[in-house]
Design an enzyme around this catalytic site. Structure first.
Site, short mmCIF file in Angstrom:
data_model
loop_
_atom_site.label_atom_id
_atom_site.label_comp_id
_atom_site.label_asym_id
_atom_site.label_seq_id
_atom_site.Cartn_x
_atom_site.Cartn_y
_atom_site.Cartn_z
N GLU A 19 0.82 -1.21 0.00
CA GLU A 19 0.00 0.00 0.00
C GLU A 19 0.86 1.26 0.00
O GLU A 19 0.48 2.28 -0.57
CB GLU A 19 -0.94 -0.01 1.22
CG GLU A 19 -1.95 -1.14 1.23
CD GLU A 19 -2.85 -1.12 0.00
OE1 GLU A 19 -3.14 -0.02 -0.53
OE2 GLU A 19 -3.26 -2.20 -0.46
N HIS A 22 1.55 2.28 -3.52
CA HIS A 22 0.44 3.03 -4.12
C HIS A 22 0.43 4.47 -3.60
O HIS A 22 0.20 5.41 -4.36
CB HIS A 22 -0.89 2.36 -3.79
CG HIS A 22 -1.10 1.04 -4.46
ND1 HIS A 22 -0.91 0.85 -5.80
CD2 HIS A 22 -1.51 -0.16 -3.96
CE1 HIS A 22 -1.19 -0.42 -6.11
NE2 HIS A 22 -1.54 -1.05 -5.01
#
Length: 473
Positions: A19, A22
């Site tokens: 994550e 991202h």
């Protein structure tokens, strides 16, 4: 406790790293990130910096990033007070235009300038790809840090002088006259002071060649001429006998023949069908040659002799050959060798590349049917492996983290709806068509992916649970 700590350390950190990839890519391209959460579920505490709510959530397994406009059905998804009454897309667009100026009027269906849906498709594709890419790069830095600080782990026996332990029957070594106790002095003129040099010399042998091996024993030195076959280049023991690794069990896989037969970690194999076993290679040879017939195995467990019967089952090895296995690994003593930063980086890159190749190979075999879905592991199997890794030490934990990270990277790039690869596929299709796909199609696309993954997860988890049951057969 080891299982909980292992899951947080292994699976949690690897998802969080994903994550984070991202998040960084989104911020580089100016996408507003509303939430960066460590963990899932209800928010426990956190802090807000800029537009992002950095939070700690109740379930500490991984995390997630929520970007503005990430849901294509939402426009300007930040926690802004547009009024209690829900507004239509056109109303929201009009208000945004008035706020930013008429010259920045947005096209219907688009979000604000800092929303994901307002960015070019190539930027959105990079943001989707960033998570898997970080998963593939992170193991290099993780391994490099460990080996530079601690050293590269390798089998302890590799530093010892080369003495033939035992040779398989009907092997090239047996035909050439190698005997237990022989010291291997050189292979094809290359000196072999220890097992590491022997393995290096062995790796240079080719089929249909001849190995000239100088050995030394009580009668003095003599030379052995050994014709090399393809099988010899694939199985080390065919040429130089079994490696000096003791037959001590380190892992007994649930649901496989060894566990069903009652074998346990730390058991020492003493004999198979009445024939003594001194080395791990002797044990694996007899399992491979069983043709699936039951084997009478005697083990030493805490000073007591345990008798059991184990029936090997078929499996497919890396070369696509059908072999027999019982589901055990051996305990191998290791030592750490200090290396330079450059050597550590090279080792980490090669190990990560090897893990990537193995993962891609398994995915290919799954798609071709050569590997069964039953061999996959869900969070149940991963939690067990994580607990075992914690009990074995830092190296085992890092090795598992490398494997999980590479798997997350590769699997998320598959063109499956709801995964990063599925999103990249949609963007590629839209780019080739030079227009957006309908919202209805996108919603169905995501729904199909979600249902597929949930069914797959349920099936894999079911197999994981069944493997742990004592009645499994």
């Amino acid at each position: 406790m080891n299982v909980i700590f292992g899951m947080i350390l292994v699976l949690g950190v690897m998802i969080l790293v994903h994550e984070w990839g991202h998040f960084v890519a989104a911020r580089i391209f100016g996408v507003r990130v509303d939430v960066f959460s460590i963990g899932f579920g209800p928010r426990l505490f956190g802090w807000k910096r800029g537009a992002t709510d950095y939070r700690i959530s109740a379930l500490p397994l991984g995390g997630y990033v929520r970007m503005a406009g990430q849901d294509p059905t939402e426009i300007d998804s930040a926690d802004r007070n547009w009024g209690k009454k829900s507004k239509t897309t056109s109303e929201v667009t009009r208000e945004v235009a008035e706020f930013r100026g008429a010259d920045q009027l947005l096209i219907p269906g688009a979000g604000g300038a800092d929303e994901l849906t307002s960015k070019p498709r190539w930027q959105r594709a990079i943001i989707s790809m960033a998570g898997p890419l970080v998963n593939l790069l992170f193991p290099i830095f993780l391994l490099m840090g460990y080996v530079v600080w601690v050293g590269i782990p390798h089998a302890a026996y590799l530093d010892k002088p080369v003495q033939v332990t035992a040779v398989p029957q009907n092997s090239s070594a047996a035909a050439a006259g190698l005997h237990p106790g022989d010291h291997v002095v050189s292979i094809n003129g290359e000196r072999t002071p220890d097992w590491e040099h022997v393995e290096e010399a062995y790796s240079k042998l080719t089929p249909d060649s001849t190995a000239v091996i100088v050995v030394e024993n009580a009668a003095g030195q003599h030379t052995v001429q050994m014709p090399i076959t393809k099988k010899d280049t694939e199985q080390f023991e065919q040429v130089l006998g079994f490696a000096p690794v003791k037959p001590i069990l380190d892992d007994v896989e649930p649901g496989l023949p060894a566990r069903r037969a009652g074998l346990r970690e730390d058991d020492v194999i003493r004999s198979v069908d009445g024939q003594p076993v001194d080395w791990w290679g002797q044990f694996t040879e007899r399992v491979r040659a069983s043709n699936g017939k039951p084997l009478a195995v005697d083990v030493d467990r805490n000073g007591q002799t345990i008798h059991t019967v184990v029936t090997p089952q078929t499996a497919v090895n890396d070369r696509g050959e059908t072999v027999y296995q019982i589901g055990v690994l051996t305990r191998e003593d290791t030592v750490n060798r200090r290396v330079s930063f450059a050597d550590g980086a090279r080792y980490a890159a090669l190990e990560t590349w090897s893990a990537t190749e193995q993962t891609v190979s398994v995915v290919g075999k799954l798609l071709s049917g050569k590997v069964s879905i039953k061999q996959l592991h869900s969070v149940v199997g991963i939690s067990r492996a994580a607990g075992q890794a914690v009990s074995k030490g830092p190296l085992a934990v890092i090795s598992l983290m490398v494997l999980i990270s590479v798997n997350l990277g590769i699997l998320n790039l598959l063109p499956i709806p709801i995964l990063d690869g599925g999103n990249i596929l949609l963007l590629a299709i839209e780019g080739s068509m030079r227009r957006d796909l309908s919202m209805a199609f996108k919603e169905r696309f995501v729904q199909v992916g979600l249902v597929f993954l949930l069914v797959l997860l349920a099936y894999v988890m079911y197999n994981d649970v069944v493997r742990l049951l004592p009645i499994h057969s």
